[in-house]
Design an enzyme around this catalytic site. Structure first.
Site, PDB file in Angstrom:
ATOM      1  N   ARG A 539      -0.929  -3.161  -4.206  1.00 38.28           N
ATOM      2  CA  ARG A 539      -1.698  -2.657  -3.068  1.00 38.28           C
ATOM      3  C   ARG A 539      -0.802  -2.236  -1.927  1.00 38.28           C
ATOM      4  O   ARG A 539       0.272  -2.812  -1.713  1.00 38.28           O
ATOM      5  CB  ARG A 539      -2.622  -3.764  -2.539  1.00 38.28           C
ATOM      6  CG  ARG A 539      -3.921  -3.824  -3.272  1.00 38.28           C
ATOM      7  CD  ARG A 539      -4.797  -4.901  -2.718  1.00 38.28           C
ATOM      8  NE  ARG A 539      -4.189  -6.204  -2.988  1.00 38.28           N
ATOM      9  CZ  ARG A 539      -4.847  -7.338  -2.922  1.00 38.28           C
ATOM     10  NH1 ARG A 539      -6.104  -7.334  -2.572  1.00 38.28           N
ATOM     11  NH2 ARG A 539      -4.240  -8.466  -3.190  1.00 38.28           N
ATOM     12  N   SER A 600       6.130 -10.704  -5.559  1.00 36.54           N
ATOM     13  CA  SER A 600       5.794 -12.001  -6.173  1.00 36.54           C
ATOM     14  C   SER A 600       6.669 -12.328  -7.371  1.00 36.54           C
ATOM     15  O   SER A 600       6.185 -12.513  -8.496  1.00 36.54           O
ATOM     16  CB  SER A 600       4.329 -11.997  -6.578  1.00 36.54           C
ATOM     17  OG  SER A 600       3.548 -11.573  -5.507  1.00 36.54           O
ATOM     18  N   ASP A 654       4.366 -14.182  -2.774  1.00 36.47           N
ATOM     19  CA  ASP A 654       2.899 -14.244  -2.594  1.00 36.47           C
ATOM     20  C   ASP A 654       2.411 -15.624  -2.163  1.00 36.47           C
ATOM     21  O   ASP A 654       1.449 -15.748  -1.419  1.00 36.47           O
ATOM     22  CB  ASP A 654       2.142 -13.768  -3.838  1.00 36.47           C
ATOM     23  CG  ASP A 654       2.582 -14.441  -5.127  1.00 36.47           C
ATOM     24  OD1 ASP A 654       3.536 -15.245  -5.095  1.00 36.47           O
ATOM     25  OD2 ASP A 654       1.973 -14.149  -6.187  1.00 36.47           O
TER      26      ASP A 654
END
Ligand code: G6P
Ligand code: BGC
Ligand code: BGC
Length: 914
Positions: A539, A600, A654
C-alpha cells in the site's frame, strides 16, 4: 362389553351351526377391509413424515429414529465379530460368533448360542439384566478356541433408543415383555461395557449398537433393487429403511442417506386404528406391562398373537360356542397360547391336527368341529396381523418413493423374526396385500441372513473401521496438542533466546534495535507519505496527523510474483512507480512529503533511516537485496525514476508500525504483534539491556524477529513431520521455524500435508489420493478461518471442501474440521507462549509484581480466524498470570505507525535544528 352378543341377548348355544355362526361373527371383528388398510397406510405415512420434521411430536406417533448407519453394506467387510442380541426374540438372548470374509472368501456359518432370560431378570433392575447378558457372553466365548486378542462386539438391542453415535444409544422405553428398572434414559452401550468389564474375563470392545431391523436390513440380499428396508415381526414389530438425510430434521446433513428406525409399534391413530381395535385388543393391552403403549405392535407382534387367540377362545367358550362351554384352567391363564401353537395350526391340511395338540395341551376336551374353529381363530388373528403389517410396510414404501421422487420403486425388503419363520402364511398374506396397497412398487422379500446376526456384524465392521480411523486421526493430531508444560518450556526457551540476542550472543532471536525510543505522545502533526510492504497487500498511504486526529488515504497496489522473486532493482522501481502514481492521483506531485517506510522483513538498523535487509522471508526473494540498505535501494530507485521529491525519513518494521499506531490511542501499548502472512513481535526494552546501542537510560523498541525462533533447533522436539515437509518445500528451508508453525502463509500447507497423510492411511476420502490435494497452497489458510467458524454448519464446511475437488464422505468433513482446529490451536498457543515471554520480560525489567500492558495486534490470521485471538489471550493468562494484557487490534495497518514514527523524527529533527 360382549363383542359377539346377539341382539336378543341370548347367551347359550345349542347346535354346531350356532357355534359356527357365533365364531364367524366374532372373527368378523378381525377383518380389516382394503379401504381401512389404505387409511392406515395414509395415516402412518403422515405420522412418519411429521416425525421426520418434528421429532418432538406426539407420543402416539411413530418415532423415526435416525441410526448412525449411512450406507448399505458393500460386502467387503472382513473379520471376526461377536454379536449379542437382546430383545428381539422374547425371553431369550443370543450370542453369535460371525466371521465376515469379504467379497472373495467363502461364506462361513456363524456359531451361536441361545440363553433363556429368567422372568425375574426381565422384570428386575437393569443392571441385573446387563450382568446376565455379560455372563452369557462369557459362557459362550468360553466354548470357543480363542487366544487373548481383544474382541469387537456388535450389540443388537431391539427397543426404541435415541442414538447419538454408532456406539451411543439411550433407551427411550421398554417394549414387549421387558420392564427393567432404572434404565430409561441410560446409555445401553455403557451399561454393557461396564457389565463386561465386571466379568473381567475377556477384553471386548462394544463397537456398535443397532436395532434388530437394522441388522436385518444389513443382512438382506439384493433383489431386483437394493435391500433398503429391514422388516421385523418377532416378539414385537418394526421396520427401518434408508431415508434421504436431508429429510431428517434432527440431522445436520444435506447429503446421502441414513437408516431410520420407524418404531411403528407405537403408532396409534384414533381415526385409522381406533375402529379396528377389538375388545380383545383392549383386554390384552390392559393386561400388558405397558398399557396404552405400542398399540399397533400389540396387533402384530408374535408376543401377542397367541394371547389374542386365547382371549377369543376363552370368550367363545364362555359363550358356549366352544368346548361345550367348559374352559380349562390353562385356557383362562394369560400366556398359555404361544406363537408355536399358532404355527402348528397354520397348515391348511395338517393344521387341524396341530389344533388338537394345542387343545390337549390346554387340557380341553375337543370335538372335530372345535379344532377346526380354533384353527380359524388362529388364522383370523394372524391374517389381520399380516394385513396390518402390509399397510405399514406400504407406508414405508410410499415414503421411500416420495423421498426419492420416483415413479416406480424397486426395492428388496429383508425380513426377520419368528413370525416369518414360524407362520409361512404371514409372508404370503403380507406380499399379496402389499401388491394391492403399493402397486407401483416392485418389492422382493428376502430373509435376512443368520437372523440379522450377519447384518449386525457388518455394521460392527464398519464401526470398527471408523473407530480405527479415529484412533489414527488422534495419533496424527496428538503432537499438535500442546500441554501447559510444553508451552512453559517454549516460553522459557524464548526468554533465554531473547536475553542472548540482546547481549549480542548467538541466538535464533536477533532482537534488532529499531531506533524508536518512545511511543507517540499525541503532539505529532503534519502530512506524511507511507509505504507498507511485506504483508498481503502493498500500500501507499497519505497520512494526515492533526489535532483532530489522523486521516488516512491509501491505495493498494499489486506486486506480481515475478517482481517479488525477480531482481531487487525491478522491485524497487515498481515501488517507486506506485508512489508516483499515488502522488499523481492525490494531487501531490511535486510536493516533498516526509516518507515512512513499513518494511516487514528483518533489517539491521543503524539509525531510523537505515535498514540492512538480513534476509527475505514470506516468499519474497528479489535478488541483490539481502545485505543492502533498503532505504538506499529505495532512494536509488527514486533517482532512477527521477521522482526527486521523495524524502525517506524512517524505515519501520510492521510490528513497530502497529505498536506505534495503537500507541497513539493507548499509551500503555508497548508491544506490537503481527500474526498474518508472517509473524513477529516488538516491544519496548530498557536501553541498558541492549548491547548493540550505546546509552544506559531510556527505552528502545526491539524488533524481535521471532519468526526465526527455533532456527537453532530449539523447537525440534515440537516439530512434526508435517512441519518438516512444509519447511523443506519452502523457499527458505531451515529458516523461520516458529513462523512456519504459526503464520498464515503456512497453516494451510500444514493442514494439506496432514490431509495427504490421513488419506494415505485410508482415514480420509476413502483413501483415494486426489490430484487437487497434491497442489501446493491449494488449501488456503483462510479456509481454516471459514471452516472453524461456529456459524457454519458442517454441510457448509463440506461445500468448501468440495469446491477443492475433494471426494468427501460425511465423516470426512468432521475430520477435516478437527485437523484445522488442531493446527490453528497449536499456532495460537505457541503465539501466546511468545507473548507471555515478552510481557514477563517487561514486568521483570521494571521490577514490578504486577504489570498492566497493551499489545497492538495486526495480521489477517489474527483478525479473521474465529478463535485465534481468544486462544492467544487465554494462553497468555495461563503462562503470565502476573500480567494483565489488553490486546488492541490495529485498525489502520502499520502504515499509520510508520507515519507517526516519521512525525516524531521530523519533530525531533526540527527541535535539534532550532
Ligand atoms: C499490517 C500491515 C502490513 C503487515 C500486516 C500483516 O497491518 O499494514 O504491512 O505486514 O498487517 O498482515 P498480513 O496478514 O497482511 O500479512
Ligand atoms: C421395538 C423395536 C424392535 C421391534 C422388533 C419393538 O418392540 O420397539 O425397537 O425393532 O420391537 O423387535
Ligand atoms: C518478518 C518480520 C515481520 C513478520 C510479520 C516476518 O516474516 O521477518 O519482519 O514483522 O513477518 O509481517
Amino acid at each position: 362389553m360382549d363383542p359377539t352378543a346377539s341382539p336378543s341377548g341370548e347367551g347359550a348355544l345349542g347346535c354346531p351351526e350356532d357355534s359356527i355362526r357365533l365364531v364367524e361373527t366374532c372373527l368378523q371383528l378381525f377383518t380389516v377391509t382394503d379401504a381401512q388398510l389404505q387409511q392406515i397406510q395414509a395415516a402412518l405415512l403422515a405420522s412418519m413424515e411429521q416425525a421426520l420434521q418434528d421429532p418432538e411430536g406426539p407420543a402416539s406417533a411413530v418415532r423415526m429414529l435416525p441410526t448412525y448407519v449411512g450406507s448399505i453394506p458393500h460386502g467387503t467387510e472382513q473379520g471376526d465379530f461377536v454379536v449379542l442380541e437382546l430383545g428381539a426374540t422374547g425371553a431369550s438372548l443370543r450370542v453369535l460368533w460371525v466371521t465376515l470374509t469379504g467379497t472373495e472368501g467363502p461364506r462361513l456359518e456363524p456359531r451361536s448360542q441361545e440363553f433363556v432370560i429368567p422372568q425375574e431378570v426381565m422384570l428386575g433392575p437393569g443392571q441385573q439384566l446387563f450382568d446376565f447378558a455379560a455372563r452369557c457372553l462369557c459362557e459362550f466365548l468360553d466354548t470357543l478356541p480363542l487366544c487373548q486378542q481383544p474382541l469387537q462386539l456388535g450389540f443388537s438391542f431391539s427397543f426404541p433408543c435415541h442414538q447419538t453415535g454408532l456406539d451411543k444409544s439411550t433407551l427411550i422405553s421398554w417394549t414387549k415383555g421387558f420392564w427393567c428398572s432404572g434404565m430409561e434414559g441410560q446409555d445401553v452401550v455403557q451399561m454393557l461395557r461396564d457389565a463386561i468389564r465386571k466379568q473381567g474375563a475377556y477384553s471386548i470392545d462394544v463397537v456398535a449398537v443397532v436395532n434388530d431391523t437394522v441388522g436385518t436390513m444389513m443382512g438382506g440380499q439384493l433383489g431386483p433393487g437394493p435391500c433398503e428396508v429391514g422388516l421385523v415381526v418377532d416378539t414385537g414389530t418394526n421396520a427401518c429403511y434408508m431415508e434421504e438425510a436431508r429429510h431428517v430434521a434432527v440431522l445436520d446433513e444435506d447429503r446421502g442417506r441414513v437408516c431410520v428406525s420407524v418404531e411403528w409399534g407405537s403408532f396409534h391413530d384414533a381415526g385409522a386404528l381406533g375402529p379396528l381395535l377389538t375388545t380383545f385388543d383392549h383386554v390384552l393391552d390392559h393386561g400388558s406391562l405397558n398399557p396404552g403403549a405400542q398399540r399397533f405392535e400389540k396387533m402384530i407382534g408374535g408376543l401377542y398373537l397367541g394371547e389374542l387367540v386365547r382371549l377369543v377362545l376363552a370368550h367363545l367358550t364362555e359363550r358356549r360356542a366352544l368346548f361345550g362351554g367348559c374352559p380349562s384352567p390353562a385356557l383362562l391363564c394369560p400366556g398359555s397360547i404361544l406363537l408355536e401353537h399358532l404355527a402348528a395350526m397354520e397348515d391348511p391340511s395338517s393344521g387341524e391336527a396341530g389344533a388338537h395338540v394345542l387343545l390337549q395341551d390346554l387340557g380341553l376336551s375337543t370335538g372335530m368341529v372345535d379344532a377346526k374353529l380354533v384353527q380359524q381363530v388362529g388364522w383370523a388373528v394372524s391374517t389381520r396381523a399380516a394385513r396390518l403389517c402390509a399397510a405399514a410396510l406400504s407406508a414405508v414404501l410410499a415414503r421411500l418413493q416420495r423421498g426419492r421422487e420416483l415413479q416406480t420403486l424397486r426395492v428388496a425388503v429383508a425380513t426377520g423374526g419368528q413370525v416369518f419363520e414360524r407362520l409361512p402364511r404371514f409372508l404370503s398374506v403380507l406380499r399379496e396385500t402389499v401388491q394391492l396397497l403399493a402397486p407401483q412398487c416392485e418389492v422382493s422379500f428376502t430373509p435376512s441372513e443368520d437372523g440379522g446376526g450377519r447384518g449386525v456384524a457388518v455394521v460392527t465392521a464398519v464401526a470398527a473401521r471408523l473407530a480405527a480411523h479415529r484412533r489414527l486421526l488422534e495419533e496424527t493430531l496428538a503432537p499438535f496438542r500442546l500441554g501447559h508444560r510444553e508451552l512453559e518450556a517454549v516460553q522459557a526457551q524464548m526468554r533465554g533466546a531473547m536475553s542472548r540476542g540482546l547481549h549480542g550472543e548467538a541466538s535464533s532471536l536477533r532482537m534488532l534495535p529499531t531506533y524508536v525510543r518512545a511511543t507517540p505522545d499525541g503532539s505529532e502533526r503534519g502530512d506524511f507519505l507511507a509505504l507498507d510492504l511485506g504483508g498481503t497487500n502493498f500500500r501507499v498511504l497519505l497520512v494526515r496527523v492533526a489535532a483532530q486526529g489522523v486521516r488516512i488515504t491509501n491505495q493498494v497496489y499489486s506486486i506480481p510474483e515475478g517482481v517479488t522473486q525477480g531482481s531487487g532493482q525491478q522491485l524497487f522501481d515498481h515501488i517507486v512507480d506506485c508512489i508516483v502514481d499515488f502522488q499523481r492521483k492525490q494531487g501531490l506531485s511535486g510536493q516533498s512529503l516526509p516518507l515512512g517506510f513499513t518494511f516487514s522483513f528483518p533489517c539491521q538498523q543503524l539509525g531510523l533511516d537505515q535498514g540492512i535487509l538480513l534476509n527475505w522471508t514470506k516468499g519474497f526473494k528479489a535478488s541483490d537485496c539481502e545485505g543492502q540498505d533498503v532505504v538506499k535501494l529505495l532512494r536509488e530507485a527514486i533517482h532512477r525514476r527521477q521522482a526527486a521529491k521523495l524524502n525517506v525519513v524512517a524505515i519501520v518494521n510492521d510490528t513497530v508500525g502497529t505498536m506505534m499506531s495503537c500507541g497513539y490511542e493507548d499509551s500503555r501499548c508497548e508491544v506490537g504483534l503481527i500474526v498474518g502472512t508472517g509473524t513477529n513481535a516488538c516491544y519496548m526494552e530498557e536501553l541498558r539491556n541492549v548491547a548493540a546501542v550505546a546509552g544506559d537510560s531510556g527505552h528502545m523498541c526491539i524488533n524481535m524477529e521471532w519468526g526465526a525462533f527455533g532456527d537453532d533447533g530449539s523447537l525440534d522436539a515440537l516439530s512434526t513431520s508435517f512441519d518438516a515437509s512444509v519447511d523443506q518445500a519452502s523457499i527458505n528451508p531451515g529458516k523461520q521455524r516458529f513462523e512456519k508453525m504459526i503464520s498464515g502463509m503456512y497453516l494451510g500447507e500444514i493442514v494439506r500435508h496432514i490431509l495427504l497423510h490421513l488419506t494415505q492411511l485410508g482415514v480420509l476420502f476413502r483413501g483415494q489420493q486426489t490430484q487437487s490435494l497434491q497442489a501446493r497452497d491449494i488449501f488456503k489458510t483462510k479456509f481454516l478461518s471459514e471452516i472453524e467458524s461456529d456459524s457454519l454448519a458442517l454441510r457448509q464446511v463440506r461445500a468448501i471442501l468440495e469446491d477443492l475437488g475433494l471426494p468427501l464422505t460425511s465423516d470426512d468433513a468432521l475430520m477435516v474440521l478437527e485437523v484445522c482446529q488442531a493446527v490453528s490451536q497449536r499456532a495460537a498457543r505457541l503465539c501466546g507462549a511468545g507473548v507471555a515471554a515478552v510481557v514477563e520480560k517487561i514486568r521483570e525489567n521494571r521490577g514490578l509484581e504486577e504489570l498492566s500492558v497493551s499489545v497492538g495486534v495486526d495480521g489477517t490470521l489474527y483478525k479473521l480466524h474465529p478463535h485465534f485471538s481468544s486462544l492467544v489471550a487465554a494462553t497468555v493468562r495461563e503462562l503470565a498470570p502476573r500480567c494483565t494484557v489488553t490486546f488492541l487490534q490495529s485498525e489502520d495497518g502499520s502504515g499509520k505507525g510508520a507515519a507517526l514514527v516519521t512525525a516524531v523524527a521530523c519533530r525531533l529533527a526540527q527541535s535539534t535544528r532550532v
